[in-house]
Write a protein that holds these residues in place. Structure first.
Motif, PDB file in Angstrom:
ATOM      1  N   ALA A 165       0.862  -1.334   0.018  1.00  0.00           N
ATOM      2  CA  ALA A 165       0.135   0.061   0.193  1.00  0.00           C
ATOM      3  C   ALA A 165       1.116   1.397  -0.047  1.00  0.00           C
ATOM      4  N   THR A 170      -4.178  12.318   5.503  1.00  0.00           N
ATOM      5  CA  THR A 170      -5.496  12.717   5.442  1.00  0.00           C
ATOM      6  C   THR A 170      -5.462  14.273   5.604  1.00  0.00           C
ATOM      7  N   LYS A 198      -7.476  11.701  -0.457  1.00  0.00           N
ATOM      8  CA  LYS A 198      -5.928  11.416   0.552  1.00  0.00           C
ATOM      9  C   LYS A 198      -4.949  11.761  -0.430  1.00  0.00           C
ATOM     10  N   TYR A 200      -1.207  11.040  -1.227  1.00  0.00           N
ATOM     11  CA  TYR A 200      -0.264   9.974  -1.473  1.00  0.00           C
ATOM     12  C   TYR A 200       1.125  10.360  -1.621  1.00  0.00           C
ATOM     13  N   SER A 426      -9.496  -3.193   7.457  1.00  0.00           N
ATOM     14  CA  SER A 426      -8.233  -2.905   6.656  1.00  0.00           C
ATOM     15  C   SER A 426      -7.177  -2.670   7.653  1.00  0.00           C
ATOM     16  N   TYR A 428      -3.913  -2.059   7.426  1.00  0.00           N
ATOM     17  CA  TYR A 428      -3.216  -1.031   7.220  1.00  0.00           C
ATOM     18  C   TYR A 428      -3.647   0.442   7.346  1.00  0.00           C
ATOM     19  N   GLU A 429      -4.922   0.748   6.764  1.00  0.00           N
ATOM     20  CA  GLU A 429      -5.658   1.963   7.039  1.00  0.00           C
ATOM     21  C   GLU A 429      -5.827   2.249   8.416  1.00  0.00           C
ATOM     22  N   LYS A 430      -6.266   1.308   9.443  1.00  0.00           N
ATOM     23  CA  LYS A 430      -6.370   1.713  10.785  1.00  0.00           C
ATOM     24  C   LYS A 430      -5.126   2.082  11.293  1.00  0.00           C
ATOM     25  N   VAL A 432      -2.675   3.736   9.646  1.00  0.00           N
ATOM     26  CA  VAL A 432      -2.591   5.161   9.314  1.00  0.00           C
ATOM     27  C   VAL A 432      -3.609   6.128  10.186  1.00  0.00           C
ATOM     28  N   GLU A 433      -4.680   5.639  10.679  1.00  0.00           N
ATOM     29  CA  GLU A 433      -5.647   6.508  11.336  1.00  0.00           C
ATOM     30  C   GLU A 433      -5.000   6.624  12.776  1.00  0.00           C
ATOM     31  N   PRO A 451      -4.371  -4.519   3.624  1.00  0.00           N
ATOM     32  CA  PRO A 451      -5.468  -4.632   4.362  1.00  0.00           C
ATOM     33  C   PRO A 451      -5.393  -6.007   5.330  1.00  0.00           C
TER      34      PRO A 451
END
Length: 615
Positions: A165, A170, A198, A200, A426, A428-430, A432-433, A451
């Motif tokens: 990823a 954000t 987003k 990147y 997911s 990876y997204e969590k 990042v969060e 994910p």
């Protein structure tokens, strides 16, 4: 206990069966796997034409042209891979392929303990000291911004090939997104771009080849690092005028696709099916030697053998020794030396199995004191060998069906860990969060992944914060945390035939995204019940399905099956079944059908996936 559900998808199964020359049961399974009718022919009989053109991947054509030119300028190239099966196969494909084109090329795979994951500053410094002109990463690099920048500052050309990823942030407000273009242009030095709210951030490399780039339109981005490498080598060979020669790397691309648990859909299915067929031809002496050392038949290698027998041997080298031992095996051209290296990998994997078992027992012991298992497990096991974090996380995820992070203390006193996820979360997204919510430089000192899996480094003092944040913001419902067992067809055992089992084999290779079909029958009487296995840990049953006796094997927890039967029907009924006497036991089973051959006689047997006692 998983919740049993049956697919209820509708289609003209009779018509599909006639059109594609398969049984209606096979047609039903393809529909259950969401294979479009127009794609069923390719699904059953994939060809090299089903592989997508490398030119469809952003930056790949320019990366190939750049490397080709640098090869002919006699520039010194170093490939930086990863220490898992995908990284090993990626490195082999690039190294062997570039060497075939006359490149001055070598490689380095990171030491899991000393170097950690991915390209880092010390590896770049070492490359500079060795006079390396060009760095090409594979199965890593997308999150190595600092190391890529350092290499560029030292005058090296860097080409990143990866499949992980893309790091993103954000924006604080909509106005910030207007500062960025909708796509990157690495040739012009534009590496940051905005898509779908987003921002990147690509590493500042000359070319960044990653199908997960949000500005990439590659038809099927869910490929592993070795397939990205295979695409790059294919294009390099095409420039040389011998594109078809790249097909020799299909077995390694297939091997990596399975070991990295990619979905066996679209071109991944074609790569694995074609790669397995080519693997039987024994072109790679090292891979053939490993198959022999593992006691397997090279003419009958399935995706299961790669995932659970051969692949772990590659991964074991990177976990408890050096991944370069596995890469050395793939490069080896002397049969006798290859067999010696293969035997060593098999021995390393046996050692790894023992270490993993102790680690899993350690983890379950720690969790046994918990009042309740949280929605997201963040388990700190300071003494666990860091190479085992991912394996232990996977075991816990399977047992509890929860997203799981397992962390350990490194030799330097920091904390490293790995995570394994479930559908609907997911990972990876969590992460990042969580990193953004922590503020400052973030809760992680380093992280990356997919994910479904991730790796990380962090400070020990922040473990409690991370555990609390991930659970407070999990977004998981009770339904998300209930494991489901999907039944393809409620098919009684008496219906199963040897021709049907042969027809179902057309659905292979099986794996993530194309699971082996699961069938079920309720209310089966138990004619006999036996304990089998070296430690009597498994069970063999003879079941009655409409007056037809069928043998069934259960390779799960045999003692638990004994206990469940005894609790439901009483110890005396279990004793009667063990003695082969008439009893009152009835079971519901989910199963996959198999053929048992003994002394040249073939018979049908069921492999029990799950069971329920029926009162």
């Amino acid at each position: 206990m998983a919740k049993w559900e049956c697919y209820c998808k509708k289609a003209d199964f009779k018509g599909l069966a006639a059109r594609y020359g398969v049984d209606q049961v096979t047609a039903r399974v393809m529909v259950n796997r969401d294979i479009p009718e127009k794609a069923m022919g390719k699904f059953l009989s994939p060809t090299p034409r089903d592989l997508h053109s490398p030119l469809l991947m952003k930056d790949l054509e320019r990366a190939a042209e750049t490397i080709f030119e640098l090869i002919h300028q006699n520039k010194k190239i170093r490939i930086f891979g990863d220490y898992d099966g995908d990284g090993i196969c990626s490195s082999y494909i690039l190294y062997d392929g570039m060497r075939a084109l006359g490149a001055d090329v070598d490689y380095q795979l990171p030491d899991r303990i000393k170097d950690g994951y991915g390209l880092n500053d010390s590896m770049v410094e070492r490359a500079a000291g060795d006079g390396v002109d060009v760095i090409v990463t594979c199965d890593n690099g997308i999150a190595a911004s600092d190391a890529v920048q350092l290499a560029g500052d030292k005058g090296m050309t860097v080409i990143v090939t990866d499949h992980h990823a893309i790091p993103f942030s954000t924006p604080e407000d909509d106005g910030e997104t207007l500062k960025y273009p909708p796509e990157a242009d690495t040739e012009q030095g534009v590496w940051d771009f905005c898509r779908d709210g987003k921002i990147y951030h690509l590493p500042h490399a000359s070319c960044v080849v990653d199908p997960h780039r949000a500005d990439d339109s590659y038809p099927f981005p869910e490929i592993c690092g070795a397939v990205v490498a295979f695409k790059l080598i294919t294009q390099l060979f095409c420039i040389e005028g011998k594109g078809r020669d790249a097909m020799k790397y299909l077995p390694e691309a297939a091997f990596a696709t399975v070991t990295d648990i990619m979905e066996l859909k679209d071109e991944n299915r074609a790569i694995v099916k074609l790669g397995l067929k080519r693997m039987a031809e024994g072109e790679n002496i090292g891979l053939t030697a490993l198959i022999k050392a593992a006691g397997l038949d090279k003419n009958n290698i399935k995706s299961w053998h790669i995932g659970f027998v051969l692949g772990p041997c590659f991964n074991a080298s990177g976990r408890i020794d050096s991944a370069e031992k596995a890469l050395s095996l793939l490069i080896e051209t002397d049969k006798e030396k290859a067999e010696e290296k293969a035997e060593e990998l098999v021995e390393l994997n046996e050692k790894r199995k023992s270490m993993t078992q102790k680690g899993v027992e350690y983890a379950f012991d720690k969790l046994s004191g918990e009042d309740r298992i949280p929605d997201v497990i963040v388990l700190y096991l300071p003494e666990l060998h860091e190479s085992l974090c991912g394996l232990v996380a996977g075991k816990l995820k399977e047992h509890f069906y929860r997203p799981t992070f397992v962390l350990c203390r490194t030799e330097g006193g920091d904390v490293k860990g790995s995570g394994r996820s479930i559908e609907g979360y997911s990972m990876y997204e969590k992460m990042v969060e969580a990193n953004e919510a922590y503020g400052g430089d973030g809760v992680f000192t380093k992280f990356g992944g997919h994910p479904m899996a991730a790796g990380l480094s962090m400070r020990e003092d922040d473990i409690g914060w991370l555990r609390d944040f991930l659970n407070q913001h999990s977004g998981l419902s009770g339904d998300d945390l209930e494991q489901k067992l999907m039944i393809d067809v409620p098919m009684p055992l008496y219906y199963v035939s040897i021709p049907l089992i042969g027809d179902l084999a057309k659905l292979e290779p099986y794996g993530n995204g194309n699971e082996k079909p699961v069938f079920a029958e309720n209310g089966l009487s138990v004619i006999s019940y036996r304990k089998i296995g070296r430690e009597q840990q498994y069970r063999k049953l003879t079941l009655l399905s409409r007056d037809v006796a069928v043998d069934a094997l259960y390779f799960g927890n045999g003692e638990q099956m004994d206990s469940d039967i005894e609790e439901a029907f009483g110890a005396s009924e279990l004793d009667r079944a063990l003695a082969g006497q008439k009893n009152r036991i009835k079971l519901d089973i989910s199963y996959d059908p198999d053929i048992n051959e003994y002394n040249g006689v073939k018979s049908i047997q069921a492999k029990i996936k799950n069971y329920r006692v029926r009162l």
